[in-house]
Enzyme design. Structure first.
Site, PDB file in Angstrom:
ATOM      1  N   GLU A  47      13.310  -9.186  43.438  1.00 15.41           N
ATOM      2  CA  GLU A  47      13.726 -10.159  44.521  1.00 15.41           C
ATOM      3  C   GLU A  47      15.229 -10.358  44.552  1.00 15.41           C
ATOM      4  OE1 GLU A  47      11.439 -10.583  46.339  1.00 15.41           O
ATOM      5  OE2 GLU A  47       9.736 -11.200  45.175  1.00 15.41           O
ATOM      6  N   THR A  70       4.318  -4.237  44.911  1.00 15.85           N
ATOM      7  CA  THR A  70       3.476  -4.766  44.193  1.00 15.85           C
ATOM      8  C   THR A  70       2.099  -5.014  44.807  1.00 15.85           C
ATOM      9  OG1 THR A  70       5.262  -5.774  42.580  1.00 15.85           O
ATOM     10  CG2 THR A  70       3.111  -6.836  42.584  1.00 15.85           C
TER      11      THR A  70
END
Length: 401
Positions: free
Chosen positions: A379, A162
């Site tokens: 995550e 990201t």
């Protein structure tokens, strides 16, 4: 009750920060989010506004030009931003993970060099663990660093960065066998390198290529990329903390912050989905009355609101545990797991309330329906969270018979 997910015990400063962010979200993000998302356009004007608010330095200590705020304050800000557009919260998340890792593990020279410019938003951070052939199995990393004189030469391919294109600093986790004999446990032979680069795509510095944006189902606007290292030379003083072999632990510390962030994002998206659902239910009429007056819809709204409150409470608890200096992998795992699952369910219920209109790109819920699945993966998947939770519970409740 004015709105769901209120947080008790906040200071006047925290309340003022959150009020400012909420106003910004309502005025500058929500009105343009769906249009920008459908165009997959990077929200430069929004990012510039966040920079002016000082949010890129929110958790960076005041001595480095930041606001020195807590993880709780950061998480509550992320919740507000994700309520407006989840992609924007992703832009600041990786930046904060890198800043946190520098603050906790960096050498003094590294802190002095990077943190003031990160606080100002002049340097944008990204972090990289995953690779094309692995996801949650970090021990299977194959990217490697070999020492040559005062430099390390890095080779390998990383995945799912990201801010891969817009960032100018990437924390990259690779293998570094130097100083670690054969047979050393994989997690003890990994090192985090601080790799500086030019923003953009293509070859952004000699030996480092960012091929381009990955086209995604949702989570658009923010750039998600690969990273290819082919003879990338990095000075030895850019090993995070100055010592090799500590990268796995440094990254896991950062991921705990990231899991609180993902939980906060789930809370924000779920809040927005509830707002859209409860508003539409009062506007749409069937059988002579607003559908909100039908018991079936009231039950659905009750379940949605309860899930929003429960996820928010667990997220706040995880953030406060981390702020206290205590180990919080159990709380962060629980919060991430619950918030992402509840987010998916609340979004789907709001989608169902909208009926056929929820399938139309003219309605905001369509965007949320495509964004929510990313939180189930980012995550660490639900299965990884449950594995972490289960192991920690066995540590705490060890049978002594």
């Amino acid at each position: 009750m004015a709105r769901l997910a209120q947080t008790s015990g906040l200071t006047d400063v925290q309340r003022e920060i959150l009020s400012t962010v909420r106003d910004f979200v309502d005025k500058e993000i929500i009105p343009v989010a769906t249009e920008l998302e459908h165009r997959d356009e990077y929200p430069q004007q929004i990012v510039d506004g966040l920079r002016e608010l000082g949010l890129f330095g929110l958790m960076i200590p005041e001595e480095y030009g930041g606001l020195g705020e807590s993880l709780l304050t950061y998480a509550l800000c992320v919740e507000e931003i994700a309520r407006g557009w989840m992609s924007v919260s992703g832009i600041i998340n990786t930046h904060f993970i890198v800043a946190y890792m520098l603050k906790q593990h960096g050498t003094q020279e590294q802190k002095d060099h990077f943190l003031p410019r990160m606080a100002a938003g002049d340097i944008r951070g990204a972090f990289s663990m995953s690779e094309p052939g692995l996801g949650s199995d970090v021990s299977a990393i194959t990217s490697k660093a070999v020492k040559e004189g005062d430099e390390y030469v890095l080779n390998g391919q990383k995945m799912w960065l990201t801010n891969g294109g817009t960032s100018s600093l990437v924390a990259v986790l690779v293998r570094s066998d130097e100083g670690h004999p054969e047979g050393t446990a994989p997690h003890k032979s990994m090192t985090t390198f601080l790799v500086e680069k030019e923003p953009g795509f293509g070859e952004v510095r000699p030996g480092l290529t960012i091929p381009g944006k990955i086209d995604k189902m949702g989570y658009k606007g923010v750039d998600t990329t690969e990273l290819i290292m082919d003879g990338l030379r990095v000075p030895a003083d850019r090993v995070l903390g100055g010592v090799t072999g500590r990268g796995f632990y440094q990254m896991m510390d950062g991921v705990e912050v990231g899991r609180v962030n993902v939980a906060a994002r789930g809370c924000g998206v779920a809040q927005r989905a509830f707002e859209l659902g409860v508003q539409y239910a009062q506007q749409r009429h069937t059988f002579g009355k607003a559908i909100a007056e039908h018991q079936a819809i009231q039950f659905k709204l009750a379940e949605m609101a309860t899930k929003v409150e429960a996820a928010h409470a667990m997220m706040v608890n995880a953030a406060r545990k981390k702020d206290s200096g205590e180990r919080n992998d159990l709380e962060a795992g629980m919060a991430k797991y619950l918030a992402s699952e509840y987010c998916k369910e609340v979004v789907e219920d709001a989608f169902r309330i909208h009926g056929g209109y929820g399938f139309s790109k003219e309605y905001e819920i369509e965007r949320l329906y495509r964004e929510a699945p990313m939180l189930l993966i980012g995550e660490g998947t639900a299965e990884i969270q449950k594995m972490i939770i289960g192991r920690r519970l066995l540590e705490e409740y060890r049978f002594q018979g």
